[in-house]
Motif scaffolding. Structure first.
Motif, mmCIF file in Angstrom:
data_model
loop_
_atom_site.group_PDB
_atom_site.id
_atom_site.type_symbol
_atom_site.label_atom_id
_atom_site.label_comp_id
_atom_site.label_asym_id
_atom_site.label_seq_id
_atom_site.Cartn_x
_atom_site.Cartn_y
_atom_site.Cartn_z
ATOM 1 N N SER A 115 0.947 -1.041 0.047
ATOM 2 C CA SER A 115 -0.044 -0.150 0.148
ATOM 3 C C SER A 115 0.953 1.212 -0.055
ATOM 4 C CB SER A 115 -0.842 0.200 1.129
ATOM 5 O OG SER A 115 -0.227 0.270 2.524
ATOM 6 N N SER A 116 0.384 2.199 -0.263
ATOM 7 C CA SER A 116 0.956 3.746 -0.312
ATOM 8 C C SER A 116 -0.038 4.715 0.258
ATOM 9 C CB SER A 116 1.763 4.006 -1.415
ATOM 10 O OG SER A 116 0.616 4.413 -2.610
ATOM 11 N N ASN A 117 0.695 5.842 0.832
ATOM 12 C CA ASN A 117 -0.489 7.007 0.805
ATOM 13 C C ASN A 117 0.540 8.234 1.059
ATOM 14 O OD1 ASN A 117 0.010 7.468 4.151
ATOM 15 N ND2 ASN A 117 -0.138 5.534 3.948
ATOM 16 N N ASP A 153 15.356 11.409 -13.853
ATOM 17 C CA ASP A 153 14.903 12.273 -12.846
ATOM 18 C C ASP A 153 13.523 12.693 -13.017
ATOM 19 O OD1 ASP A 153 17.658 11.773 -11.661
ATOM 20 O OD2 ASP A 153 18.154 13.720 -12.191
ATOM 21 N N SER A 154 12.984 12.706 -14.274
ATOM 22 C CA SER A 154 11.752 13.232 -14.401
ATOM 23 C C SER A 154 10.696 12.423 -13.740
ATOM 24 C CB SER A 154 11.433 13.709 -15.834
ATOM 25 O OG SER A 154 11.488 12.245 -16.387
ATOM 26 N N ILE A 155 10.916 11.114 -13.606
ATOM 27 C CA ILE A 155 10.007 10.415 -13.056
ATOM 28 C C ILE A 155 9.619 10.563 -11.511
ATOM 29 C CG2 ILE A 155 9.482 7.898 -12.356
ATOM 30 C CD1 ILE A 155 10.830 7.091 -14.902
ATOM 31 N N GLU A 201 4.233 8.080 -7.444
ATOM 32 C CA GLU A 201 3.482 7.056 -6.562
ATOM 33 C C GLU A 201 3.083 6.028 -7.274
ATOM 34 O OE1 GLU A 201 0.262 6.871 -3.148
ATOM 35 O OE2 GLU A 201 0.106 8.368 -4.461
ATOM 36 N N GLU A 202 2.240 6.493 -8.641
ATOM 37 C CA GLU A 202 1.549 5.725 -9.384
ATOM 38 C C GLU A 202 2.657 4.740 -10.180
ATOM 39 O OE1 GLU A 202 -0.173 8.136 -11.965
ATOM 40 O OE2 GLU A 202 -2.007 8.899 -10.591
ATOM 41 N N PHE A 203 3.890 5.097 -10.588
ATOM 42 C CA PHE A 203 4.740 4.440 -11.053
ATOM 43 C C PHE A 203 5.388 3.292 -10.445
ATOM 44 C CE2 PHE A 203 9.580 3.798 -11.895
ATOM 45 C CZ PHE A 203 9.595 3.447 -13.125
ATOM 46 N N ASN A 210 4.895 -1.406 -10.107
ATOM 47 C CA ASN A 210 5.931 -2.207 -10.222
ATOM 48 C C ASN A 210 6.001 -2.753 -8.839
ATOM 49 O OD1 ASN A 210 7.210 -1.846 -12.689
ATOM 50 N ND2 ASN A 210 6.901 0.331 -12.035
ATOM 51 N N LYS A 211 5.091 -3.745 -8.274
ATOM 52 C CA LYS A 211 5.056 -4.174 -6.969
ATOM 53 C C LYS A 211 6.093 -5.461 -6.951
ATOM 54 C CE LYS A 211 0.172 -3.200 -6.248
ATOM 55 N NZ LYS A 211 -1.148 -3.798 -5.764
ATOM 56 N N ASP A 212 6.584 -6.077 -7.881
ATOM 57 C CA ASP A 212 7.548 -7.281 -7.791
ATOM 58 C C ASP A 212 8.910 -6.373 -7.738
ATOM 59 O OD1 ASP A 212 9.230 -9.175 -8.079
ATOM 60 O OD2 ASP A 212 7.780 -10.715 -8.801
ATOM 61 N N PRO A 213 9.726 -6.477 -6.598
ATOM 62 C CA PRO A 213 10.972 -5.550 -6.591
ATOM 63 C C PRO A 213 11.960 -6.448 -7.521
ATOM 64 C CG PRO A 213 10.636 -6.481 -4.522
ATOM 65 C CD PRO A 213 9.245 -6.844 -5.379
#
Length: 506
Positions: A38-40, A77-79, A87-89, A93-96
């Motif tokens: 998760s993230s916030n 760096d723009s990401i 955050e969306e990026f 990519n949940k699998d490290p």
């Protein structure tokens, strides 16, 4: 990992420590116990949980330190310039481990991610689970899938050292199953500690089962001494030092120095360094060995480091241009004086598996002394890596705030971060270093390592004596097509180990 952002610049406290293996710390505020992915975002702070926290660590690490960072669009760096976009990026990519692989440059064959950093630390220090049989694999015939294993050497103190198996022995199966290109990893490189090798012999150029089986057990955390053989050869009118060195390990420097003290006391005339089974290791240890071989070039530049533009700017700001120059030295890190031989030439034996720090020794010495290179073309790894850990800040009662490895995971990264050139700036050997005398080992004529009749050692001695002999392998219809050894590939690293004052990168 909690990371603070400002527009265009990530301001998470990146703390970098160059320690035994150049440990690099990337940390934020104290992390909470790991939960589901998760993230916030709260007050311009992204809080990632679960595997997302690891993926965040992966991206930030490679974005800062990866050698090809500016050539990989996904590391731009723009990401991270826009908080929500970043955050969306990461959420995508949940699998490290998959994420790490997807961020690598097409030319990168060596960077890797390790799920348990203890295993990585052991690998770098030569501590592994092993039964003591160091082997290679060949195709048994042309256009077939069957494989044959051959024993390169046996590790002293291992289970195999007490069994009836030796250098040059051959095997075709494991636990009664024929070795093939599609099953050898499962049979030989799984997590099982015990297996039985089914041995074969050669009869008129054909592999024949000889009825012999050798049962072996791996010892966990077996510390391998990379110094397999060292001796002084008293030959006709000359004394030759011989060192078979199988991994550049930083804490073996005192032992190496003692050996060179013996070489010095014996007043050897020439030196043969055997790196046939050396996949690389510590840069520091390589510089120390080069300084033992020579001595007359103290404080001169041995090799130069070439980092990415981000790291070049940061390291220059904190340390000056001198940081990128690795010089010959006269003392070990503990202050012990190096036993230098002041030689003007050295003979180095290699195979197609010699890599990284082995190649660095050859390339680094060439501008200074004559290097007679005998054997096969080397791997071609002119790149070095560092170990990256995910650090977090933690408050400890009676101690205060300390940095600790993130308790939520045990991942570490070993990415390529720099290219190394010799003092003349030459680093263009990605296809390997060509030997002066191209000689391959033969399973029909392996010989005994350290014996003056062993083919490659014998050839080097003939050059020293000025009686160069024509080198011929025994006639054989057996193909010598090697199969890549996963264990050897994992050892083909060049690890930068420096001590410097920690610096912050904002």
């Amino acid at each position: 990992m909690r990371l603070h952002f400002k527009p265009l610049i990530a301001t998470s406290c990146f703390s970098v420590f160059f320690n035994i293996v150049l440990l690099i710390s990337i940390f934020g505020c104290e992390s909470d116990p790991i939960n589901e992915d998760s993230s916030n975002i709260v007050n311009n702070v992204i809080n990632f949980e679960g595997d997302l926290e690891i993926s965040d660590f992966v991206w930030k690490s490679l974005n800062q330190y990866y050698f090809w960072q500016n050539e990989v669009p996904k590391l731009s760096d723009s990401i991270s310039a826009d908080l929500q976009n970043y955050e969306e990026f990461i959420l995508k990519n949940k699998d490290p481990e998959v994420f790490f692989d997807n961020l690598l440059h097409p030319d990168d064959k060596f960077s890797f991610i390790e799920k348990n950093y203890s295993d990585l630390e052991n690998l770098i220090q030569g501590v592994v689970a092993s039964n003591g049989v160091e082997f290679g694999l060949l195709f048994a015939c042309n256009n077939c899938r069957q494989l044959i294993g051959y024993v390169k050497y046996i590790l002293p103190g291992s289970d195999a050292s007490e069994k009836d198996i030796k250098r040059g022995d051959l095997f075709s199966g494991v636990n009664g199953i024929q070795l093939k290109i599609d099953n050898y990893r499962e049979l030989l490189f799984n997590d099982n500690l015990d297996y039985t090798l089914n041995m074969v012999s050669i009869n008129n150029g054909v592999f024949v089962n000889n009825g012999k089986d050798v049962s072996l057990s791996k010892k966990e955390n077996l510390e391998i001494n990379p110094i397999l053989i060292n001796q002084v050869l008293n030959l006709e009118n000359t004394k030759v030092g011989y060192l078979l060195y199988n991994q550049f390990v930083a804490d073996k420097s005192p032992q190496l120095n003692q050996i060179f003290g013996d070489f010095k006391n014996n007043e050897i005339d020439d030196l043969i360094i055997d790196l046939r089974y050396n996949g690389g290791g510590s840069v520091k240890n390589c510089i120390e060995l080069a300084s033992m071989i020579t001595g007359q070039f103290q404080d001169q530049v041995f090799v130069q480091e070439q980092w990415n533009s981000k790291m070049t700017e940061s390291l220059t700001l904190d340390n000056g241009d001198e940081y990128f120059l690795d010089r010959f030295i006269s003392t070990l890190s503990d202050g012990e004086t190096i036993n230098s031989l002041y030689l003007n030439r050295v003979f180095i034996l290699t195979s197609s598996e010699s890599a990284s720090a082995s190649e660095l020794l050859i390339n680094g010495l060439k501008p200074f002394i004559e290097v007679i290179h005998i054997g096969e073309r080397t791997v071609g790894k002119n790149l070095a890596s560092i170990t990256l850990y995910d650090y977090v800040k933690k408050f400890i009662v009676d101690v205060g705030v300390e940095e600790i490895k993130n308790p939520d995971h045990t991942y570490a990264l070993q990415p390529i971060v720099l290219k190394i050139a010799n003092k003349d700036g030459f680093s263009d050997y990605s296809e390997g270093l060509e030997p002066d005398y191209n000689i391959k080992e033969s399973i029909l004529d392996f010989g005994v390592l350290g014996d003056i009749e062993e083919p490659l050692l014998s050839f080097a001695i003939s050059l020293i004596n000025g009686k160069e002999t024509k080198f011929t392998l025994k006639n054989s219809t057996i193909p010598l097509n090697k199969v890549k050894d996963p264990l050897m590939i994992s050892r083909q690293g060049m690890f930068l180990d420096k001590n410097t004052v920690p610096f912050l990168i904002n």
